[in-house]
Design an enzyme around this catalytic site. Structure first.
Site, short mmCIF file in Angstrom:
data_model
loop_
_atom_site.label_atom_id
_atom_site.label_comp_id
_atom_site.label_asym_id
_atom_site.label_seq_id
_atom_site.Cartn_x
_atom_site.Cartn_y
_atom_site.Cartn_z
N GLY A 27 0.79 -1.15 0.37
CA GLY A 27 -0.11 0.02 -0.44
C GLY A 27 0.88 1.64 0.59
O GLY A 27 2.06 1.08 -0.55
N HIS A 59 4.02 2.12 -8.48
CA HIS A 59 3.35 1.23 -8.36
C HIS A 59 2.25 1.17 -9.65
O HIS A 59 2.19 -0.45 -9.86
CB HIS A 59 2.60 0.93 -6.39
CG HIS A 59 3.33 0.82 -5.65
ND1 HIS A 59 3.33 1.81 -4.97
CD2 HIS A 59 3.96 -0.21 -5.42
CE1 HIS A 59 3.73 1.85 -4.00
NE2 HIS A 59 4.48 0.48 -3.81
N GLN A 79 8.08 -8.81 7.74
CA GLN A 79 8.96 -8.49 6.87
C GLN A 79 9.50 -7.18 8.22
O GLN A 79 10.69 -6.60 7.55
CB GLN A 79 9.20 -8.28 5.66
CG GLN A 79 7.80 -6.79 5.55
CD GLN A 79 8.10 -7.08 4.04
OE1 GLN A 79 6.80 -7.82 3.34
NE2 GLN A 79 8.39 -6.61 3.60
N MET A 98 11.54 7.16 -6.96
CA MET A 98 10.24 6.71 -7.15
C MET A 98 9.63 5.98 -4.88
O MET A 98 10.34 4.43 -5.69
CB MET A 98 8.52 6.39 -7.36
CG MET A 98 8.51 8.08 -8.33
SD MET A 98 7.28 8.05 -8.85
CE MET A 98 6.90 8.86 -9.92
#
Ligand code: PAF
Length: 292
Positions: free
Chosen positions: A23, A29, A53, A190
């Site tokens: 997200g 993305h 993680q 990014m």
């Protein structure tokens, strides 16, 4: 656009192109989703902030949760559905059991030999492999795409899928696709973490991409490593690593003769940024394709 929460809803998406994410989606993305659309299979994005993680001292609780915006961006970028499972769906035996499983995950060499992300985040790739394996099992994709921005993660997941295929044909003919890093207009890679940078830090963060560009012009990998470190330190960044590695094994190299990748992790204040770039192959004297 459908937002799915339960595994029972996934059957129509079996054979999909999977875009796993945590997200806080940005244009990088979005590019992964656009890349997967038009391939003749549904595009399924997943949004799950995976606790296993994150190390205890890392920012799991602080990680941005922006599902409504994520769904909007996924729809604009051609995803057919978003799967946003609960922790109970992914880890039905509870978080302690999940952490124990992640710690014992059978990792490929590229997850623990290079001493890159694995050095500062020793439990990270166990958690990444665990959650991605679980997502593959639940969604049964035909393909899955991962960005080159997290280059070691990409190599780990490629090798995890290859190991599973060799061991027992798990995930069948699943194709893992690598997608190039998406950069801002000035070259900054990014990242969900860019939102934490103050404007002055944002300027200094450009040292990462500049260092990688300088590295590509160096005479040999050790010089490239020195140049990268000098560039980063000149902009006040704290270097975690700034290295040139074999593009497949991520182990050290001393020449440009093999496919190589320059990789950086550096901190600006509390923000840790990573970036990497493919380095040009240069055939040496006596090398295949060389002048001698
Ligand atoms: O790269 C990420 O966003 C995550 O590590 C991944 C692959 C979605 C697993 O949680």
């Amino acid at each position: 656009m459908q937002v799915l929460h339960a595994p029972e809803q996934l059957a129509p998406y079996f054979g999909c192109a999977l875009v796993p994410t945590m997200g806080a989606l940005h244009a990088g993305h979005g590019a992964l989703m656009r890349r997967m659309s038009g391939r003749g299979m549904p595009v399924l994005a997943t949004v799950f902030v995976n606790p296993t993680q994150f190390a205890p001292r890392e920012d799991f609780a602080k990680y941005p949760r922006t599902l409504a915006d994520d769904v909007k961006l996924a729809e604009e970028c051609g995803a057919d559905a978003v799967f946003a499972p609960t922790a109970e769906t992914i880890y039905p035996f509870g978080l302690d059991a999940a952490r124990a499983e992640a710690a014992a995950w059978p990792l490929p060499d590229v997850a623990h030999q290079p001493r890159l992300e694995d050095a500062s985040r020793p439990t990270h790739f166990g958690g990444v492999c665990q959650v991605v394996a679980r997502l593959f099992d639940l969604t049964q994709p035909a393909m899955a795409v991962f960005g080159e921005k997290d280059f070691q993660q990409l190599r780990v997941l490629e090798d995890m899928a290859a190991m599973a295929r060799a061991a027992n044909g798990r995930w069948g003919s699943l194709v893992i696709e690598a997608a190039p890093t998406v950069r801002e207009h000035d070259g900054l890679a990014m990242s969900s973490r860019n939102r934490y940078l103050q404007p002055e830090q944002r300027d200094r963060a450009l040292a990462l991409v500049r260092a990688l560009q300088h590295a590509a012009a160096a005479t040999d990998p050790p010089s490239a490593e020195r140049i990268m470190r000098t560039t980063l330190e000149a902009h006040g960044l704290t270097v975690d690593y700034a290295v040139v590695r074999h593009a497949s094994t991520l182990l050290p190299v001393t020449s440009w003769h093999a496919p190589t990748r320059a990789l950086i992790a550096a901190r600006i204040g509390d923000v840790r940024l990573i970036d990497n770039m493919s380095m040009p192959i240069r055939a040496g004297l006596g090398e295949p394709g060389g002048q001698g």
